[in-house]
Design an enzyme around this catalytic site. Structure first.
Site, PDB file in Angstrom:
ATOM      1  CB  SER A  77      -0.892  -0.036   1.253  1.00  0.00           C
ATOM      2  OG  SER A  77      -1.656   1.134   1.366  1.00  0.00           O
ATOM      3  CE  LYS A 101      -4.768   0.143   0.413  1.00  0.00           C
ATOM      4  NZ  LYS A 101      -5.519  -0.618   1.446  1.00  0.00           N
ATOM      5  CE  LYS A 146      -3.953   3.812   1.990  1.00  0.00           C
ATOM      6  NZ  LYS A 146      -5.176   3.323   2.653  1.00  0.00           N
ATOM      7  CG  ASP A 174      -7.766   2.506   0.521  1.00  0.00           C
ATOM      8  OD1 ASP A 174      -8.920   2.989   0.618  1.00  0.00           O
ATOM      9  OD2 ASP A 174      -7.188   1.944   1.473  1.00  0.00           O
ATOM     10  CD  GLU A 200      -8.927  -0.707   0.704  1.00  0.00           C
ATOM     11  OE1 GLU A 200      -8.026  -1.059  -0.094  1.00  0.00           O
ATOM     12  OE2 GLU A 200      -8.778  -0.728   1.925  1.00  0.00           O
ATOM     13  CG  ASP A 217     -10.501  -0.680   4.962  1.00  0.00           C
ATOM     14  OD1 ASP A 217     -10.788  -1.169   6.069  1.00  0.00           O
ATOM     15  OD2 ASP A 217      -9.399  -0.119   4.749  1.00  0.00           O
ATOM     16  CE  LYS A 233      -7.421  -2.339   6.665  1.00  0.00           C
ATOM     17  NZ  LYS A 233      -7.342  -0.870   6.777  1.00  0.00           N
ATOM     18  N   GLY A 276      -4.326  -4.334   6.037  1.00  0.00           N
ATOM     19  CA  GLY A 276      -3.286  -4.113   7.047  1.00  0.00           C
ATOM     20  C   GLY A 276      -3.507  -2.808   7.770  1.00  0.00           C
TER      21      GLY A 276
HETATM   22  O1  OSB Z   1      -7.077   1.992   4.473  1.00  0.00           O
HETATM   23  O2  OSB Z   1      -6.144   0.120   4.273  1.00  0.00           O
HETATM   24  C1  OSB Z   1      -6.182   1.242   4.778  1.00  0.00           C
HETATM   25  C2  OSB Z   1      -3.064   1.788   6.923  1.00  0.00           C
HETATM   26  C3  OSB Z   1      -3.624   2.376   8.034  1.00  0.00           C
HETATM   27  C4  OSB Z   1      -4.974   2.625   8.054  1.00  0.00           C
HETATM   28  C5  OSB Z   1      -5.775   2.278   6.964  1.00  0.00           C
HETATM   29  C6  OSB Z   1      -5.218   1.666   5.859  1.00  0.00           C
HETATM   30  C7  OSB Z   1      -3.833   1.452   5.818  1.00  0.00           C
HETATM   31  C8  OSB Z   1      -3.137   0.884   4.675  1.00  0.00           C
HETATM   32  C9  OSB Z   1      -1.783   0.253   4.934  1.00  0.00           C
HETATM   33  O3  OSB Z   1      -3.542   0.960   3.544  1.00  0.00           O
HETATM   34  C10 OSB Z   1      -1.824  -1.229   4.884  1.00  0.00           C
HETATM   35  C11 OSB Z   1      -0.569  -1.852   5.453  1.00  0.00           C
HETATM   36  O4  OSB Z   1       0.398  -1.989   4.711  1.00  0.00           O
HETATM   37  O5  OSB Z   1      -0.559  -2.224   6.648  1.00  0.00           O
HETATM   38 MG    MG Z   2      -8.371   0.919   3.151  1.00  0.00          MG
END
Ligand code: OSB
Ligand code: MG
Length: 367
Positions: free
Chosen positions: A135, A161, A163, A188, A213, A238, A262, A290
């Protein structure tokens, strides 16, 4: 199983770099670790609540409060039927799934150790390695983004992924698609859009993204269903999915075609597994998300992702993507887009207790 003692600790752990998402960001993680002990066994877990309530209402402080003032004092010394039953005495507590999940997940580690099997095996995992992605946080410039993406592709991740937020979306993604024509990308938004943005989100249909996402509100189902009718790209939820009931609602309404599970967000591994089962029955894929975990939380995520319905790459990256030094050994590694599922008993990695104790900023002990 019976819990005789519980130790809750907080340690600061600094990410290698600031991780920014549309709803906030962080570099200094406050990692809350739980150890349960009983009947000669121990179990470890990580509470995934962040330092601020930008992703979820829970924070490291609310989790600490709910765990130390209500949950942990209530679970000591009682004969429980298994990890999920550990929480029966606190069934009256509403919400706070991340705090509850910490107890349940440490319970699963203990239960696996009691059986002398890996957590993956205990949960019904069928895979010896799992496909993993990475991510990538928001970056101020396309140059910085391209450079980081190129590095992760070289590391072999099975998907990347990205953001996004308004102003850093279609053009930015189109630039990546042009530069990396064959990479499995997804986006995302962490709830950065409204249904009024549907025309903009529909422009992403041309970019062959695996999914988008959580484009809309963190607690919304109806508008996501309306959006899914307007765009071809699969919507993945999510933030919205915090329970089996939420999953049922999303399936009934057609709010998404994919769920990012998660275990912390849904209240534990038991609920995670049932959401997985519901999605498999509906013929839809899931993947493991994650929360920038240390190796302790990561070990739980890898075990969960070894279940058969986790067919899409998870946000389960190598330890060195996050930390200079992880708190477990061996550290988690990625090769050819896959991460090996630990085969040792329980979470299957050794927790560096000495280092954790040296880093501990607060501790609470029960029993
Ligand atoms: O939206 O998936 C998410 C990290 C912290 C809070 C929300 C998210 C995320 C990530 C990182 O996208 C995922 C990871 O590598 O742990
Ligand atoms: Mg997310």
């Amino acid at each position: 199983m019976k819990i005789e003692r519980a130790v809750l600790r907080e340690i600061p752990l600094r990410l290698k770099e600031f991780f920014e998402i549309s709803s906030g960001g962080s570099q200094d993680r406050r990692v809350v670790l739980l150890t349960l002990e009983g009947e000669g066994l121990e179990g470890w877990s990580e509470c995934v609540a962040a330092g601020d309530p930008s992703y979820a209402y829970e924070t490291a402080d609310t989790a600490w409060h709910v765990l130390t003032d209500f949950i942990l004092p209530s679970i000591i010394g009682r004969e429980a039927d298994g990890p999920e039953d550990l929480l029966t005495p606190v069934g009256w507590i509403r919400g706070h799934g991340m705090a509850k999940a910490a107890v349940e997940m440490a319970g699963w580690d203990m239960a696996a150790r009691a059986d002398g099997v890996s957590l993956s095996k205990k949960l019904g995992g069928t895979r010896s390695s799992v496909p993993v992605g990475v991510s990538v946080g928001l970056k101020p410039t396309d140059e910085a983004l391209h450079e980081q993406v190129a590095g992760f592709i070289a590391d072999g991740y099975a998907r990347v992924k990205i953001k996004i937020k308004p102003g850093r979306d279609v053009d930015m993604l189109a630039g990546l698609r042009t530069r990396f024509p064959d990479v499995a990308f997804m986006a995302d938004a962490n709830s950065a859009y409204t249904l009024a943005d549907a025309p903009r989100l529909r422009e992403m249909d041309a970019l062959q993204l695996m999914m988008i996402e959580q484009p809309l509100r963190y607690d919304d189902f109806l508008q996501h269903a309306r959006l899914q009718e307007l765009i071809q790209t699969s919507v993945c939820l999510d933030e919205s999915i915090k329970s089996e009931g939420d999953t049922e609602l999303a399936l009934e309404l057609g709010s998404c075609r994919i769920i990012n599970i998660k275990p912390g967000r849904v209240g534990g591994l038991g609920v995670s597994r049932r959401i997985h089962d519901m999605m498999v029955a509906a013929g839809l894929p899931v993947w493991c998300g994650g929360m920038l975990e240390s190796g302790v939380g990561r070990a739980h995520n890898v075990a969960l992702a070894s279940l058969p319905g986790f067919t899409l790459p998870g946000d389960i990256s190598a330890s060195r993507r996050y930390w200079e030094q992880d708190i477990v050994s061996p550290e988690f590694e990625v090769a050819d887009g896959e991460m090996a599922v630990p085969t040792g008993v329980g979470i299957g990695v050794e927790v560096d207790v000495e280092r954790i104790e040296a880093l501990t900023t607060r501790v609470a002990t029960f029993g």
